[in-house]
Enzyme design. Sequence first.
Site, PDB file in Angstrom:
ATOM      1  N   GLN A 108       0.814  -1.210   0.000  1.00 24.91           N
ATOM      2  CA  GLN A 108       0.000   0.000   0.000  1.00 24.91           C
ATOM      3  C   GLN A 108       0.854   1.269   0.000  1.00 24.91           C
ATOM      4  O   GLN A 108       2.039   1.246   0.315  1.00 24.91           O
ATOM      5  CB  GLN A 108      -0.899   0.023   1.241  1.00 24.91           C
ATOM      6  CG  GLN A 108      -2.071  -0.930   1.178  1.00 24.91           C
ATOM      7  CD  GLN A 108      -2.993  -0.748   2.369  1.00 24.91           C
ATOM      8  OE1 GLN A 108      -2.811  -1.372   3.399  1.00 24.91           O
ATOM      9  NE2 GLN A 108      -3.980   0.116   2.231  1.00 24.91           N
ATOM     10  N   HIS A 109       0.208   2.370  -0.338  1.00 21.79           N
ATOM     11  CA  HIS A 109       0.691   3.736  -0.108  1.00 21.79           C
ATOM     12  C   HIS A 109       1.808   4.216  -1.025  1.00 21.79           C
ATOM     13  O   HIS A 109       1.984   5.416  -1.175  1.00 21.79           O
ATOM     14  CB  HIS A 109       1.176   3.910   1.332  1.00 21.79           C
ATOM     15  CG  HIS A 109       0.183   3.656   2.391  1.00 21.79           C
ATOM     16  ND1 HIS A 109      -1.050   4.275   2.436  1.00 21.79           N
ATOM     17  CD2 HIS A 109       0.220   2.827   3.470  1.00 21.79           C
ATOM     18  CE1 HIS A 109      -1.714   3.860   3.501  1.00 21.79           C
ATOM     19  NE2 HIS A 109      -0.975   2.974   4.138  1.00 21.79           N
TER      20      HIS A 109
ATOM     21  N   ASP B 150      -2.302  -4.817  -0.260  1.00 20.72           N
ATOM     22  CA  ASP B 150      -1.960  -6.113   0.325  1.00 20.72           C
ATOM     23  C   ASP B 150      -2.871  -6.527   1.469  1.00 20.72           C
ATOM     24  O   ASP B 150      -3.280  -7.693   1.545  1.00 20.72           O
ATOM     25  CB  ASP B 150      -0.488  -6.149   0.753  1.00 20.72           C
ATOM     26  CG  ASP B 150      -0.073  -4.964   1.617  1.00 20.72           C
ATOM     27  OD1 ASP B 150      -0.928  -4.117   1.961  1.00 20.72           O
ATOM     28  OD2 ASP B 150       1.133  -4.869   1.924  1.00 20.72           O
TER      29      ASP B 150
END
Length: 486
Positions: A81-82, A239
């Site tokens: 992520q991110h 994820d």
Amino acid sequence: MTAAEGPLVVGVDSSTQSTKAVVVDAATGRVVASGQAPHTVSVGAGRESDPEQWWQALCAAVEACGPAAREAAAVSVGGQQHGLVTLDAQGRSVRPALLWNDVRSAPQAERLVSRLGGPKAWAERVGSVPGAAFTAAKWAWLAEHEPDAVAATAAVRLPHDYLTGRLTGEGTTDRADASGTGWWAASTQAYDEEILRLIGLDPALLPRVVQPGEVAGTVLALPELPFTRGVLVAPGTGDNAAAALGLGLRPGAPVLSLGTSGTVYAVARQRPADPTGTVAGFADARGDWLPLACTLNCTLAVDRVAALVGLDREAVESGGTATLLPFLDGERTPNLPGASGLLHGLRHDTSPGHLLQAAYDGAVFALLQALDLVLAVDGEPSEEPLLLIGGGARGRAWQETVRRLSGRAVQIPQAGELVALGAAAQAAGLLTGEDPAAVARRWGTAMGPVLEAVERDEGTLARIAAVLGDATALLTPPADDPRHTP
């Protein structure tokens, strides 16, 4: 290889340090083939990776699956992520991707929170109070420190978006991963134009948000992959949302994931809005919500302590008085991005095994504190066993520490690679029309041994809480320290 009972699907897990691929029989959930390939993270002032490595690792992992991959009818990608991926007009990386655990953007996150009315306003509007991990803060950091890179950027993507786009040639994302950017508002389930103006990001650079169950595209004719042209591509997701799919998670069932980071989450019917910022109000990949809390320091931090004291990671010893806050890379829960580790309570009889157990205790403590807040989103406490997943879940010391400090029964799913399996379930849902979580439940992915509950170790929990409360000033670097985040 025995004949499959149903069509074959491929699920991909592109994590921080490697990419894994599984070929799964959509009818039974049997893993027909699997492959894995590593990629690297540069460790300097921050944490970065070249997205091209992710693509090469995906190709290598799928190729390692052998002939089964050529028979796949659908594919989906779960990814870390991110991370901020910036692409030029030709689709090439402008610079290495800024990863989720790059905390250089902590000052920008603090300023963003202040400029949009404070934590409560962010929680109600976006669902989360952005910290250094959030993509919005990373874009603000890039604009401040590398304006030439921003000027050269023609598309902004998350890691799973980038890989899905390489498969399809389309610019897409999904609601779950978009909800971790800070510029997708949970209240409207759309990009927030005011926030985009605030950080100077043109919405035309962002991918289209594909809805759950929608086809993101079809695989291009790619010589580096064994897929046939026209294979369906699912939306993909982040994820943690993929792992929730992989477990077939029902609302209220608690999960604790032990990996590079530690996370706790549960599917919720209600939209989260925690003004403290402890719980991130992410969307899930199905249409519900995935309140989640994350720590930066988990298995790698404990392994580092084991190396420092010269012990195998399982060589813990009970009965010590030491408290260790293993914030080796700053911390996210609690929000102390500039923190370092802290050891308190040494005595003559403190052994290396005591120190190692203290590292486990410190890593698990914050996650369990946050779990209560996660489960409170729907307002109903859950008595279900705590599902323990991730690389650390197989370790006896991790199992017993979670069990002792939670006071809960702990279930360890036997299925491995839950992120990749969740992506595979999402791909299978395209073919069957099923809810991907229902697909995973049909596959029995969450089945595994249950460790019965033991009495909660209130003494250790109280000792860690007291040390953390007293040490907050010590954990915050002084103004002249480069780690300080004003």
